[in-house]
Write an enzyme that holds these catalytic residues in place. Structure first.
Site, PDB file in Angstrom:
ATOM      1  N   TYR A 140       0.778  -1.238  -0.020  1.00 33.52           N
ATOM      2  CA  TYR A 140       0.104  -0.062  -0.055  1.00 33.52           C
ATOM      3  C   TYR A 140       0.864   1.380  -0.001  1.00 33.52           C
ATOM      4  O   TYR A 140       0.291   2.386  -0.449  1.00 33.52           O
ATOM      5  CB  TYR A 140      -0.990   0.074   1.174  1.00 33.52           C
ATOM      6  CG  TYR A 140      -2.193  -0.584   1.131  1.00 33.52           C
ATOM      7  CD1 TYR A 140      -2.342  -1.966   0.199  1.00 33.52           C
ATOM      8  CD2 TYR A 140      -3.184  -0.089   1.470  1.00 33.52           C
ATOM      9  CE1 TYR A 140      -3.517  -2.479   0.272  1.00 33.52           C
ATOM     10  CE2 TYR A 140      -4.679  -0.736   1.378  1.00 33.52           C
ATOM     11  CZ  TYR A 140      -4.606  -1.821   0.714  1.00 33.52           C
ATOM     12  OH  TYR A 140      -6.054  -2.382   0.671  1.00 33.52           O
ATOM     13  N   LYS A 150       2.465 -15.405   2.507  1.00 29.63           N
ATOM     14  CA  LYS A 150       2.607 -16.029   1.147  1.00 29.63           C
ATOM     15  C   LYS A 150       4.288 -16.409   1.068  1.00 29.63           C
ATOM     16  O   LYS A 150       5.015 -16.014   0.001  1.00 29.63           O
ATOM     17  CB  LYS A 150       2.110 -15.149   0.184  1.00 29.63           C
ATOM     18  CG  LYS A 150       2.027 -15.877  -1.378  1.00 29.63           C
ATOM     19  CD  LYS A 150       1.054 -16.922  -1.517  1.00 29.63           C
ATOM     20  CE  LYS A 150       0.968 -17.524  -2.823  1.00 29.63           C
ATOM     21  NZ  LYS A 150       0.318 -19.031  -2.919  1.00 29.63           N
ATOM     22  N   ASP A 210      -3.624 -17.926   0.900  1.00 38.89           N
ATOM     23  CA  ASP A 210      -4.842 -18.696  -0.110  1.00 38.89           C
ATOM     24  C   ASP A 210      -5.460 -19.702   0.740  1.00 38.89           C
ATOM     25  O   ASP A 210      -6.814 -19.987   0.783  1.00 38.89           O
ATOM     26  CB  ASP A 210      -4.141 -19.231  -1.383  1.00 38.89           C
ATOM     27  CG  ASP A 210      -2.877 -20.192  -1.206  1.00 38.89           C
ATOM     28  OD1 ASP A 210      -2.433 -19.915  -0.125  1.00 38.89           O
ATOM     29  OD2 ASP A 210      -2.313 -20.523  -2.220  1.00 38.89           O
ATOM     30  N   ASP A 213      -6.487  -6.660   4.568  1.00 38.45           N
ATOM     31  CA  ASP A 213      -7.561  -6.069   3.997  1.00 38.45           C
ATOM     32  C   ASP A 213      -8.735  -6.896   3.330  1.00 38.45           C
ATOM     33  O   ASP A 213      -9.858  -6.990   3.525  1.00 38.45           O
ATOM     34  CB  ASP A 213      -7.248  -5.042   2.733  1.00 38.45           C
ATOM     35  CG  ASP A 213      -8.326  -4.253   2.038  1.00 38.45           C
ATOM     36  OD1 ASP A 213      -9.145  -3.895   2.742  1.00 38.45           O
ATOM     37  OD2 ASP A 213      -8.058  -3.735   0.882  1.00 38.45           O
ATOM     38  N   ASP A 250     -12.622  -8.461   5.201  1.00 32.48           N
ATOM     39  CA  ASP A 250     -13.967  -8.565   4.172  1.00 32.48           C
ATOM     40  C   ASP A 250     -14.542  -9.823   4.268  1.00 32.48           C
ATOM     41  O   ASP A 250     -15.662 -10.050   4.475  1.00 32.48           O
ATOM     42  CB  ASP A 250     -13.809  -7.827   3.003  1.00 32.48           C
ATOM     43  CG  ASP A 250     -13.834  -6.339   2.750  1.00 32.48           C
ATOM     44  OD1 ASP A 250     -13.695  -5.715   3.695  1.00 32.48           O
ATOM     45  OD2 ASP A 250     -14.391  -5.812   1.757  1.00 32.48           O
TER      46      ASP A 250
HETATM   47  C1  IPM Z   1     -10.680  -0.646   4.357  1.00 33.53           C
HETATM   48  C2  IPM Z   1     -10.822  -0.246   3.126  1.00 33.53           C
HETATM   49  C3  IPM Z   1      -9.532   0.858   2.625  1.00 33.53           C
HETATM   50  C4  IPM Z   1      -8.159   0.096   2.709  1.00 33.53           C
HETATM   51  C5  IPM Z   1      -9.806   1.619   1.379  1.00 33.53           C
HETATM   52  C6  IPM Z   1     -10.863   2.201   1.427  1.00 33.53           C
HETATM   53  C7  IPM Z   1      -8.605   2.390   1.062  1.00 33.53           C
HETATM   54  O1  IPM Z   1     -10.747  -1.044   2.057  1.00 33.53           O
HETATM   55  O2  IPM Z   1     -10.367   0.071   5.326  1.00 33.53           O
HETATM   56  O3  IPM Z   1     -10.505  -1.964   4.488  1.00 33.53           O
HETATM   57  O4  IPM Z   1      -7.895  -0.723   1.622  1.00 33.53           O
HETATM   58  O5  IPM Z   1      -7.672   0.059   3.697  1.00 33.53           O
HETATM   59 MG    MG Z   2     -11.027  -3.069   2.745  1.00 34.11          MG
END
Ligand code: IPM
Ligand code: MG
Length: 354
Positions: free
Chosen positions: A138, A189, A221, A245, A249
């Site tokens: 990042y 990884k 993975d 990240d 999710d």
């Molecule tokens: C998160 C989001 C952010 C990230 C984006 C919006 C930059 O996806 O907080 O997980 O990737 O960190």
């Molecule tokens: Mg995110």
């Protein structure tokens, strides 16, 4: 208790308004809470021409803790990359050195049917993802889009971790595990990427200082697969920025709705930025249908981690459990036999349950 509120974009202002009701209730009972407000993301671009303007930066640096709604919206997609709302979020994390991102995924028993997975796979789920937040691909340099020697365009980023960055996030993970089920799974990884082979080596070294915690390693993975196959095997997962990240999710969906999950991003002194794990949901913005519970639960994390107010944090979490037990649901977690309410009514119900 100086708290800066950043409503942000999309549903941000409506969900943050509900968390403010909760904080104001505590303030009215005598907790010395001082709220201030500033724009971040698209709202900041509209007002100041930058997603993280000096006005916001000054207040953010002065605050003890920050409560954020969400940033982003389709109207900003065509802006140059440095002006986009997401850059404001990355900039404030980096500026305040908020390297430790805690993302719990907890399944509330009342919501067992809201998950797309079978109830027996997810019931009782309680995972903490510890994501490194200010390094990795990042932020690594060099990065960009260029023309290579063959005259072809190419995109490139740099995956990079310094030893000190890995050490400090590993300590956060082991210390969190000591307060939980004493298991850390480090995600890498290492079969392909040197950066994460190094990550694995350093995490293994830090583990020697925590003999009471059991450390395991998993390839990213496989971890993605295990999360949907047998998620209850995990206690704390520690990982770099990009893997965290993605996996966070995925983990959020085990709980039925990303609308339920808070997060904390902390520096070395527990100054923190607290935000729901979900995004700005522009499609439902301004309709009073968004789920404010992740933001309200973020306020609970704020009281716990920055101010050490464990009792107040639990009071908020119990109030959320109470409204769920009473059958109140926003649209994202609604099922037959429950009562559908809007964002604002959900906020009021939590305040009443306090
Ligand atoms: C998160 C989001 C952010 C990230 C984006 C919006 C930059 O996806 O907080 O997980 O990737 O960190
Ligand atoms: Mg995110």
């Amino acid at each position: 208790m100086k708290i800066l509120v950043l409503p942000g974009d999309g549903i941000g202002p409506e969900i943050v308004a509900q968390a403010k009701k909760v904080l104001n209730k505590l303030a009215s009972e005598g907790m010395p809470i001082e709220l201030s407000e500033a724009p971040l993301g698209g709202a900041a671009y509209d007002q100041f021409g930058s997603p993280y303007p000096e006005f916001t930066q000054k207040l953010a640096r002065e605050a003890d803790a920050i409560l954020l709604g969400a940033v982003g919206g389709p109207q900003y997609d065509k802006l140059e990359r440095p002006l986009r709302p997401e850059r404001g979020l990355l900039a404030i994390r980096k500026d305040l050195n908020l390297f430790a991102n805690l993302r719990p995924a907890i399944l509330y028993p009342e919501l067992a049917n809201a998950s797309t997975l079978k109830p027996e796979v997810v019931s009782g789920l309680d995972i903490l993802i510890v994501r490194e937040l200010t390094g990795d691909i990042y932020f690594g340099q060099p990065r960009g889009i260029r023309v290579n020697d063959n005259g072809e365009r190419e995109g490139f980023n740099t995956m990079l971790y310094a030893e000190s960055e890995i050490r400090r996030i590993a300590h956060v993970a082991f210390q969190a595990a000591q307060k939980r089920n004493k298991k850390v799974c480090s995600i890498d990884k290492s079969n392909v990427l040197e950066t994460t082979e190094f990550w694995k080596e350093i995490v293994t070294d830090v583990a020697k200082e925590y003999p009471d915690v059991e450390l395991s390693h998993m390839l990213v993975d496989n971890a993605a697969m295990q999360l949907v196959k047998a998620p209850k095997q995990f206690d704390v997962m520690v990982t770099g920025n990009i893997f965290g990240d993605i996996l966070s999710d995925e983990a959020s969906m085990l709980t039925g709705s990303i609308g339920m999950l808070p997060s904390a991003s902390l520096d070395a002194n527990n100054k923190g930025l607290y935000e729901p794990s979900h995004g700005s949901a522009p499609d439902i913005a301004g309709k009073d249908v968004a789920n404010p519970l992740a933001t309200i639960l973020s306020a609970a994390m704020l009281l716990r981690y920055t101010f050490n107010e464990e009792a107040a944090a639990q009071r908020i979490e119990n109030a959320v459990k109470k409204v769920l037990a009473d059958g109140l649901r926003t649209g994202d977690i609604f099922e037959e036999g429950t009562t559908r309410v809007g964002c604002s009514a959900m906020g009021d119900a939590v305040v009443a349950a306090l």
